[in-house]
Design a protein around this motif. Structure first.
Motif, short mmCIF file in Angstrom:
data_model
loop_
_atom_site.label_atom_id
_atom_site.label_comp_id
_atom_site.label_asym_id
_atom_site.label_seq_id
_atom_site.Cartn_x
_atom_site.Cartn_y
_atom_site.Cartn_z
N VAL B 23 0.82 -1.22 0.00
CA VAL B 23 0.00 0.00 0.00
C VAL B 23 0.85 1.26 0.00
N SER B 43 -8.38 8.11 -3.68
CA SER B 43 -8.64 7.22 -2.55
C SER B 43 -7.88 5.92 -2.73
N GLY B 44 -7.32 5.42 -1.64
CA GLY B 44 -6.61 4.15 -1.71
C GLY B 44 -5.21 4.25 -2.27
N SER B 45 -4.68 5.48 -2.39
CA SER B 45 -3.33 5.60 -2.93
C SER B 45 -2.27 5.47 -1.85
N GLN B 214 -1.00 4.69 -6.16
CA GLN B 214 -0.71 3.29 -5.85
C GLN B 214 0.49 3.13 -4.94
#
Lengths: 234, 364
Positions: B23, B43-45, B214
């Motif tokens: 992550v 979001s989620g980076s 990412q």
């Protein structure tokens, strides 16, 4: 209905006159169950805290055990504790069978899973982010735990009430390990059984009223807790 | 009370994975003393995880976090005590506003009278003067977020970590608070990490910007550098821009370079030499559109090109209109009423105006 009226009159007279018998029984009840509940909190809340906040191997299993423990048949607990404490049992040398400590032990076994399960639920309702927030402001792990328990205090009160309610009105286990000895191990529930068998309805009803009053008080507390429990759901 | 000197933070080789999925994988990221770094990304980076690791709330699988050149970790109590954070949802403790703000001070055993004064001062600072005795659970989202900021600021931390502090607010409150946050952070001069997915917020609040994708930092620099000229097509898309335009400098006069971009001439203010191959970028909000046959008033905009609308996308309360002329594609940000006035649709010819100073240039 005459039977109720007579018994009620007799019982009331006993309570008011302070018949030593009745009040001794109430006192023993409160002492035994009070001690058991205090010990159950000391053991159950840390277990509940662990179950509610930490992620570890066997956690799910322990939660299942705690939740099952809430429905543990008291006679089974009585049987196992009686066997442990019996003269030939592994703890027989302590000579605790038919004493108040034996009753405390049996009630403890009944109350700990209850307290652990209810406090685990209360603690896990405190958002994880709040604990992260406390840590980010400099709290040590112990300080985070104290904060979490403070936040969950209403739920913890509920665990006290649930634990106390479950053991004050329990009859099977205390009879088996306490023996219902007058003045020593006779508590409200065992006395009610005894007096009823003897046809002394007045005394039985008097104790029943006191017992009901205690259970009612506990439930009023529980209800109030539930009402104020809607705190993170705005 | 004099605030302690702000800290310099360097993150190096930091990696973190959950259940085998990486992550965060950041080679290097620097937070300069006393400046606000806006960490931007979808979001989620991995932005929040990176913030947690910088805040010593989570341990990286590999790599180091250094404060003032010294490697630190979660057991370093003194460093932990020099940081404070506020998160997306302003989780407040049960009790009064005053209790909440005083929480960290109590952990630090600050005397009661001192605590009272500092709580009062910081509440005034965030616009909640005299709110000490209100219940923390009755506040609105914006008020709660102010309390959360006060709770962090009152500690006079050397490092402030803000994780999407405005994301859960309604737009009006968000911009009021963004303005206040920007002022407070500027005045406080603390080293601040400000995580968000909203680039307008970053523009308003941050000095420096890093973009994550990412788990990796794909761009970093001053706001002007990062926003002016996207380093690659993905960043351009994320920032709502078109990919950079390639060109060759024809000549430079009075600091203004004339650049040939495949037949279209653009002017840019940049220290480049004639003949140099360059990349050009223009921020969508710097581009003004007119009807193709409109008589454009005299302006200082050096660049005026005839182009055709090729794409129109709604983007929040505004519209992103992409225009094209030969190999030159530029996005413009315009209001809804402008879209209606200009009767824009795909294929509409338009004139685009932008200043030479609005064109960002990088040599290749």
């Amino acid at each position: 209905m005459g039977i109720f009226i007579d018994a009620f009159r007799g019982g009331l007279a006993m309570l008011v006159s302070g018949a030593a018998d009745v009040w001794t029984i109430v006192l023993v009840s409160v002492q035994v169950s009070g001690a058991a509940v205090l010990l159950a909190l000391v053991l159950g809340i840390p277990i509940g805290f662990m179950l509610g906040t930490k992620r570890f191997v066997g956690r799910r299993m322990m939660l299942v055990i705690a939740n099952t423990g809430m429905g543990l048949p008291p006679v089974v607990v009585g049987l196992v504790v009686a066997m442990l404490l019996s003269r030939r049992g592994p703890l027989g040398s302590l000579e605790l069978l038919y004493s108040r400590p034996a009753m405390v032990i049996a009630q403890l076994v009944i109350a700990v899973p209850m307290v652990a399960a209810v406090s685990a639920a209360a603690v896990s309702a405190v958002p994880r982010e709040l604990r992260l927030q406390a840590r980010s402001l400099g709290a040590s792990p112990l300080q985070v735990a104290i904060m979490t328990l403070r936040e969950a205090r209403m739920g913890l009160l509920a665990s006290v009430a649930a634990g106390f309610g479950s053991i004050i009105s329990e009859v099977g286990a205390v009879t088996m390990v306490g023996g219902n000895l007058a003045g020593k191990t006779r508590v409200m529930t065992t006395a009610i059984v005894q007096y009823t068998r003897m046809g002394d309805y007045g005394a039985a009803l008097a104790l029943a009223v006191v017992l009901m009053a205690m259970v009612l008080a506990v439930n009023i507390l529980l209800t109030r807790v539930q009402q104020s429990a809607e705190r993170y759901e705005q | 009370m004099s605030a302690p000197k702000p800290a310099d933070i360097v993150v190096e080789g930091v990696r973190k994975s959950y259940r085998g999925k990486t992550v965060v994988d950041v080679d290097r990221l620097e937070l300069k003393a006393g400046r606000t770094l806006g960490l931007l990304g979808p979001s989620g980076s991995g932005k929040s995880t990176l913030l947690s690791m910088i805040g010593l709330l989570e341990r990286p699988d590999a790599g180091t976090v250094s404060v003032d050149g010294r490697e630190v970790n979660a057991t370093d109590r003194q460093t932990r005590m020099s940081m404070a954070a506020a998160f997306q949802r302003p989780y407040l403790f049960k009790g009064t506003v005053g209790d909440n703000v005083a929480y960290g001070l109590r952990l630090r055993r600050v005397p009661a009278s001192d605590t009272r004064d500092r709580v009062e001062a910081v509440l005034t600072r965030v616009g909640l003067q005299g709110w000490q005795d209100r219940s923390a659970l009755t506040l609105s989202g914006g008020e709660a977020q102010r309390v959360a900021l006060a709770r962090a600021l009152v500690l006079e931390p050397r490092i402030l970590l803000l994780d999407e502090p405005l994301a859960s607010l309604d737009p009006v409150m968000k911009w009021r608070l963004a303005r206040d946050f920007a002022r407070i952070l500027r005045e406080e001069g603390k080293t601040t990490l400000y995580v968000t997915h909203d680039q307008d917020e970053v523009l308003a609040i941050a000095d420096d910007v890093a973009i994550m994708r990412q788990g990796r930092v794909v761009a970093s620099g001053t706001g002007d550098q990062v926003f002016g000229l996207p380093a690659d097509d993905w960043i351009a898309g994320f920032l709502g821009m078109e990919p950079s335009i390639r060109g060759r400098v024809l000549d430079v006069k009075d600091g203004v370079a004339r650049v040939d971009c495949g037949g279209v001439t653009l002017y840019a203010v940049a220290p480049v030499a004639p003949g140099a191959e360059v990349l050009l970028g223009v921020r969508p909000e710097d581009v003004v559109l007119f009807e193709a046959d409109a008589i454009v008033p005299l302006t200082s905009a050096r660049n005026k090109i005839q182009a055709v609308v090729v794409q129109i996308d709604p983007s929040g309360s505004t519209y992103r209109v992409v225009i094209e002329r030969g190999p030159v594609r530029i996005a413009a940000k315009i209001s809804r009423s402008a879209l209606v006035d200009l009767r824009l649709s795909e294929g509409t010819p338009v004139q685009a105006l932008f200043k030479a100073t609005a064109v960002r240039v990088a040599s290749t």
